[in-house]
Design a protein around this motif. Sequence first.
Motif, short mmCIF file in Angstrom:
data_model
loop_
_atom_site.label_atom_id
_atom_site.label_comp_id
_atom_site.label_asym_id
_atom_site.label_seq_id
_atom_site.Cartn_x
_atom_site.Cartn_y
_atom_site.Cartn_z
N GLN A 59 -6.76 0.66 -5.85
CA GLN A 59 -7.68 -0.48 -5.78
C GLN A 59 -8.14 -0.81 -7.20
O GLN A 59 -8.49 0.09 -7.95
CB GLN A 59 -8.87 -0.10 -4.91
CG GLN A 59 -9.97 -1.13 -4.82
CD GLN A 59 -11.18 -0.61 -4.06
OE1 GLN A 59 -11.18 0.50 -3.56
NE2 GLN A 59 -12.22 -1.42 -3.97
N LEU B 16 4.43 3.23 -2.31
CA LEU B 16 3.39 2.21 -2.32
C LEU B 16 4.01 0.83 -2.49
O LEU B 16 4.85 0.62 -3.36
CB LEU B 16 2.41 2.47 -3.46
CG LEU B 16 1.52 3.70 -3.32
CD1 LEU B 16 0.88 4.06 -4.65
CD2 LEU B 16 0.45 3.47 -2.27
N GLN C 239 -7.92 5.45 -6.83
CA GLN C 239 -7.24 5.83 -5.59
C GLN C 239 -8.03 6.91 -4.89
O GLN C 239 -8.18 8.02 -5.42
CB GLN C 239 -5.81 6.30 -5.88
CG GLN C 239 -5.01 6.59 -4.62
CD GLN C 239 -3.58 7.02 -4.93
OE1 GLN C 239 -3.31 7.64 -5.95
NE2 GLN C 239 -2.66 6.67 -4.06
N TYR C 240 -8.52 6.61 -3.72
CA TYR C 240 -9.19 7.60 -2.88
C TYR C 240 -8.14 8.31 -2.02
O TYR C 240 -7.05 7.76 -1.81
CB TYR C 240 -10.26 6.93 -2.02
CG TYR C 240 -11.35 6.29 -2.85
CD1 TYR C 240 -11.37 4.91 -3.05
CD2 TYR C 240 -12.35 7.05 -3.45
CE1 TYR C 240 -12.35 4.31 -3.82
CE2 TYR C 240 -13.34 6.46 -4.22
CZ TYR C 240 -13.32 5.09 -4.41
OH TYR C 240 -14.29 4.50 -5.18
N ASN D 28 -5.55 9.54 0.49
CA ASN D 28 -4.80 8.90 1.57
C ASN D 28 -4.93 7.37 1.57
O ASN D 28 -4.83 6.73 2.62
CB ASN D 28 -5.23 9.44 2.93
CG ASN D 28 -5.01 10.93 3.04
OD1 ASN D 28 -3.95 11.42 2.67
ND2 ASN D 28 -6.02 11.65 3.49
N GLN D 29 -5.15 6.81 0.39
CA GLN D 29 -5.23 5.37 0.28
C GLN D 29 -4.37 4.87 -0.87
O GLN D 29 -3.90 5.65 -1.70
CB GLN D 29 -6.68 4.93 0.07
CG GLN D 29 -7.60 5.19 1.27
CD GLN D 29 -8.96 4.57 1.09
OE1 GLN D 29 -9.13 3.59 0.35
NE2 GLN D 29 -9.95 5.12 1.78
N GLY D 30 -4.17 3.57 -0.92
CA GLY D 30 -3.49 2.97 -2.06
C GLY D 30 -4.43 2.79 -3.22
O GLY D 30 -5.59 3.21 -3.18
N GLY E 198 -0.91 -1.66 -0.88
CA GLY E 198 -1.11 -1.15 0.46
C GLY E 198 -1.53 0.31 0.41
O GLY E 198 -1.67 0.89 -0.67
N GLU E 199 -1.75 0.91 1.57
CA GLU E 199 -2.22 2.28 1.63
C GLU E 199 -1.09 3.30 1.48
O GLU E 199 -1.36 4.49 1.34
CB GLU E 199 -2.99 2.52 2.93
CG GLU E 199 -4.29 1.71 2.99
CD GLU E 199 -5.14 2.08 4.17
OE1 GLU E 199 -6.38 2.18 4.02
OE2 GLU E 199 -4.59 2.28 5.27
N THR F 20 -0.29 -4.50 4.10
CA THR F 20 -0.16 -3.53 5.19
C THR F 20 1.19 -2.85 5.12
O THR F 20 2.22 -3.52 5.03
CB THR F 20 -0.31 -4.22 6.55
OG1 THR F 20 -1.55 -4.93 6.59
CG2 THR F 20 -0.27 -3.21 7.68
N ARG G 64 2.70 4.80 8.26
CA ARG G 64 1.88 5.49 7.27
C ARG G 64 2.47 6.86 6.93
O ARG G 64 2.30 7.36 5.82
CB ARG G 64 0.45 5.67 7.77
CG ARG G 64 -0.34 4.37 7.90
CD ARG G 64 -0.61 3.71 6.54
NE ARG G 64 -1.16 4.64 5.57
CZ ARG G 64 -2.44 4.99 5.51
NH1 ARG G 64 -3.31 4.48 6.36
NH2 ARG G 64 -2.86 5.85 4.58
#
Lengths: 118, 113
Positions: B45, A90, B38-39, B41-43, A110-111, A5, A9
Amino acid sequence: ETGVTQTPRHLVMGMTNKKSLKCEQHLGHNAMYWYKQSAKKPLELMFVYSLEERVENNSVPSRFSPECPNSSHLFLHLHTLQPEDSALYLCASSQSWDRGRLNTGELFFGEGSRLTVL
Amino acid sequence: AQSVTQLGSHVSVSEGALVLLRCNYSSSVPPYLFWYVQYPNQGLQLLLKYTTGATLVKGINGFEAEFKKSETSFHLTKPSAHMSDAAEYFCAVSGTGGFKTIFGAGTRLFVKA
């Protein structure tokens, strides 16, 4: 919570501000990473902590200061940044290589924290 | 030293068509190889990984990749593209005994209806 997390953001800051990015992992890993992702450039490894000790520091300017108080938390302190520092930051975690068993180096991300420096 | 080259910053396919994303690497030690997705607005995967053993590895969402040592390649394929596959894909390499994972520049996949 599970996984990795990151907060906040989104962050907008002026060049004279001081701010921090936070990362928390709930995976039981003991290695944590900061990567910088800029448009049209490969991911850049900034810092790596293993067992709470910094093991990689890839010529990152001193205006970026990492902190790893324990194996679950990682911070990136930001001070007097430049507009070219605007990017997606990141955080990732993995099992440390020091565990005495085969480690594939798989990273869990994380995002990201989207940073804009004005 | 290790490096990764992804051929093509953008790839466009029609829905239902074959997806082929190319990756070549260089490594002075036996590599571990990865594909991440990576999609927006995401990290990142993990899609799949090669460490040792079988050279054809299967991942999530119907993707697979084949490690070809003689060609220093690790291309990613999917027999039939779906709209939900539209994303950016990163090939990466790491070696044993270190913390550095080197990423390619990424390939953005577009899927047309």
